[in-house]
Design an enzyme around this catalytic site. Structure first.
Site, PDB file in Angstrom:
ATOM      1  N   SER A 150       0.813  -1.233   0.094  1.00  0.00           N
ATOM      2  CA  SER A 150      -0.027   0.135  -0.071  1.00  0.00           C
ATOM      3  C   SER A 150       0.846   1.345  -0.035  1.00  0.00           C
ATOM      4  O   SER A 150       1.950   1.235   0.473  1.00  0.00           O
ATOM      5  CB  SER A 150      -0.784   0.088   1.266  1.00  0.00           C
ATOM      6  OG  SER A 150      -1.540   1.248   1.441  1.00  0.00           O
ATOM      7  N   TYR A 163      -1.864  -0.273  10.279  1.00  0.00           N
ATOM      8  CA  TYR A 163      -1.591  -0.725   8.716  1.00  0.00           C
ATOM      9  C   TYR A 163      -0.595  -0.299   8.150  1.00  0.00           C
ATOM     10  O   TYR A 163      -0.144  -0.961   7.181  1.00  0.00           O
ATOM     11  CB  TYR A 163      -3.385  -0.160   8.265  1.00  0.00           C
ATOM     12  CG  TYR A 163      -3.327  -0.468   6.821  1.00  0.00           C
ATOM     13  CD1 TYR A 163      -3.902  -1.894   6.412  1.00  0.00           C
ATOM     14  CD2 TYR A 163      -3.195   0.483   5.763  1.00  0.00           C
ATOM     15  CE1 TYR A 163      -4.109  -2.127   5.057  1.00  0.00           C
ATOM     16  CE2 TYR A 163      -3.532   0.211   4.410  1.00  0.00           C
ATOM     17  CZ  TYR A 163      -3.721  -0.900   4.040  1.00  0.00           C
ATOM     18  OH  TYR A 163      -3.972  -1.505   2.662  1.00  0.00           O
TER      19      TYR A 163
END
Length: 258
Positions: A150, A163
């Site tokens: 990501s 995350y």
């Protein structure tokens, strides 16, 4: 020539988190390019089976439901694969989870849940599937591992406290594994998506003010759609990416430029 470069003819693939979102889109692209069989995982059995049935319109798709953040579930999945396949050609480590909480309130369980699925699971699943990946890999037809990272693992301006570190870890793991696994004719790369319309990002897309602000800030002025991820994944899984390993490829509309 292009058909051969991007062909997935006769390839056997495993896609974690393949029941929806980016994993489902990647499965569709692999079938469109001729993949022989795709195994998909998801935590919820009926969701996994329903997705496999939808994908089976395009080719043979087999549901392997289970929580791969659990080591016993990983071993069960790998045991099933070894009972049915002598080798696999592509592994896509796509399953992931996030946890939103303020810094002063962030719980340990939120940290552990994200790290277990986003970092621990891809490493130990890749480790467990290494014999199957090695079995069919050759210098002219290498196997491929694609990790879904990501841009949260690249950018500093994020408050996704577990995350973002998990995705930074996936990026570094990709480089480490690529260096070690190259001798076995296995390429390892990562895709780092920006904003895509998935279940995980509904909290942002349903917030009109936040969504419009993000669209304005992205150089291409839109979120990603399925086809934006499909082409990159297909390239990395096929002969088109045969000389690419250890790379982190942002697919983000230019967000990492800002």
């Amino acid at each position: 020539m292009l058909d051969q470069l991007f062909s997935m003819q006769d390839k056997v693939c495993v896609i974690t988190g393949g029941a929806r979102g980016l994993g489902f889109a990647i499965a569709q692209s692999f079938f469109a390019a001729g993949a022989r069989k795709i195994y998909i995982t998801a935590r919820t059995a009926n969701v996994c089976q329903a997705a496999a049935e939808k994908l089976s319109v395009h080719g043979e798709c087999i549901a392997l439901p289970g929580d791969i953040s659990d080591m016993d579930e990983i071993q069960r999945l790998v045991k099933t694969l070894k009972e049915h396949e002598e080798s696999i050609d592509v592994l896509v480590n796509n399953a992931g989870v996030g946890w939103l909480s303020k810094l002063g309130e962030f719980p340990e369980k939120g940290w552990d849940k994200v790290m277990d699925l986003n970092v621990k699971a891809p490493f130990f699943l890749t480790q467990a599937l290494l014999p199957l990946l090695k079995q069919g890999a050759t210098a002219s037809n290498s196997a491929s591992v694609i990790n879904i990272g990501s841009i949260a693992g690249i950018l500093g301006r994020t408050d996704t406290f577990s995350y973002a570190p998990s995705k930074a870890a996936i990026h570094q793991m990709t480089r480490n594994l690529a260096a070690v696994m190259a001798k076995d004719k296995i390429r390892v790369n990562a895709i780092a998506p920006g904003r895509f319309h998935t279940k995980m990002t509904e909290y942002a897309s349903e917030n009109k003010a936040q969504y419009e602000a993000e669209i304005a800030a992205i150089p291409l002025h839109r979120w990603g759609i399925d086809r934006d991820i499909m082409g990159v994944a297909l390239m990395l899984a096929s002969q088109a990416g045969a000389y690419v390993t250890g790379q982190i490829i942002p697919v983000d509309g230019g967000m990492t430029l800002v």
